[in-house]
Scaffold this motif. Sequence first.
Motif, PDB file in Angstrom:
ATOM      1  N   VAL A  59      -2.772  -5.872  -5.005  1.00 39.15           N
ATOM      2  CA  VAL A  59      -2.148  -4.994  -4.009  1.00 39.15           C
ATOM      3  C   VAL A  59      -2.083  -5.766  -2.702  1.00 39.15           C
ATOM      4  O   VAL A  59      -3.110  -6.126  -2.122  1.00 39.15           O
ATOM      5  CB  VAL A  59      -2.945  -3.686  -3.818  1.00 39.15           C
ATOM      6  N   THR A  60      -0.873  -6.043  -2.241  1.00 34.81           N
ATOM      7  CA  THR A  60      -0.716  -6.707  -0.951  1.00 34.81           C
ATOM      8  C   THR A  60      -0.709  -5.651   0.137  1.00 34.81           C
ATOM      9  O   THR A  60      -0.152  -4.571  -0.043  1.00 34.81           O
ATOM     10  CB  THR A  60       0.578  -7.544  -0.902  1.00 34.81           C
ATOM     11  N   GLY A  61      -1.348  -5.945   1.253  1.00 38.68           N
ATOM     12  CA  GLY A  61      -1.451  -4.956   2.329  1.00 38.68           C
ATOM     13  C   GLY A  61      -2.381  -3.818   1.944  1.00 38.68           C
ATOM     14  O   GLY A  61      -2.191  -2.685   2.348  1.00 38.68           O
ATOM     15  N   GLY A  62      -3.399  -4.146   1.156  1.00 40.28           N
ATOM     16  CA  GLY A  62      -4.254  -3.104   0.601  1.00 40.28           C
ATOM     17  C   GLY A  62      -5.498  -2.769   1.384  1.00 40.28           C
ATOM     18  O   GLY A  62      -6.415  -2.183   0.837  1.00 40.28           O
ATOM     19  N   THR A  63      -5.565  -3.131   2.658  1.00 33.77           N
ATOM     20  CA  THR A  63      -6.779  -2.848   3.425  1.00 33.77           C
ATOM     21  C   THR A  63      -6.683  -1.610   4.304  1.00 33.77           C
ATOM     22  O   THR A  63      -7.708  -1.120   4.774  1.00 33.77           O
ATOM     23  CB  THR A  63      -7.161  -4.052   4.304  1.00 33.77           C
ATOM     24  N   LYS A  64      -5.479  -1.096   4.520  1.00 35.50           N
ATOM     25  CA  LYS A  64      -5.313   0.075   5.382  1.00 35.50           C
ATOM     26  C   LYS A  64      -4.189   0.957   4.852  1.00 35.50           C
ATOM     27  O   LYS A  64      -3.321   0.493   4.113  1.00 35.50           O
ATOM     28  CB  LYS A  64      -4.943  -0.334   6.812  1.00 35.50           C
ATOM     29  N   GLY A  65      -4.204   2.200   5.253  1.00 33.57           N
ATOM     30  CA  GLY A  65      -3.095   3.118   5.009  1.00 33.57           C
ATOM     31  C   GLY A  65      -2.719   3.315   3.551  1.00 33.57           C
ATOM     32  O   GLY A  65      -3.572   3.464   2.678  1.00 33.57           O
ATOM     33  N   ILE A  66      -1.416   3.298   3.290  1.00 27.90           N
ATOM     34  CA  ILE A  66      -0.892   3.557   1.951  1.00 27.90           C
ATOM     35  C   ILE A  66      -1.364   2.496   0.964  1.00 27.90           C
ATOM     36  O   ILE A  66      -1.716   2.807  -0.179  1.00 27.90           O
ATOM     37  CB  ILE A  66       0.650   3.635   1.973  1.00 27.90           C
ATOM     38  N   GLY A  67      -1.396   1.231   1.390  1.00 29.31           N
ATOM     39  CA  GLY A  67      -1.863   0.161   0.508  1.00 29.31           C
ATOM     40  C   GLY A  67      -3.287   0.389   0.041  1.00 29.31           C
ATOM     41  O   GLY A  67      -3.612   0.161  -1.121  1.00 29.31           O
TER      42      GLY A  67
END
Length: 44
Positions: A14-22
């Motif tokens: 998951v790219t961008g998986g540290t905040k929000g929707i990711g």
Amino acid sequence: MTVTYDYTGKAVLVTGGTKGIGAAIARAFHEAGATVTICARTPP
């Protein structure tokens, strides 16, 4: 209607998986049994 997924034994990136929707997507895959790897531009 409830839909369930079984990702046991699968690996997910998951790219961008540290905040929000990711982060929510990464959590959902993890709860479905996947081994999850996340990456982002900044640390969580």
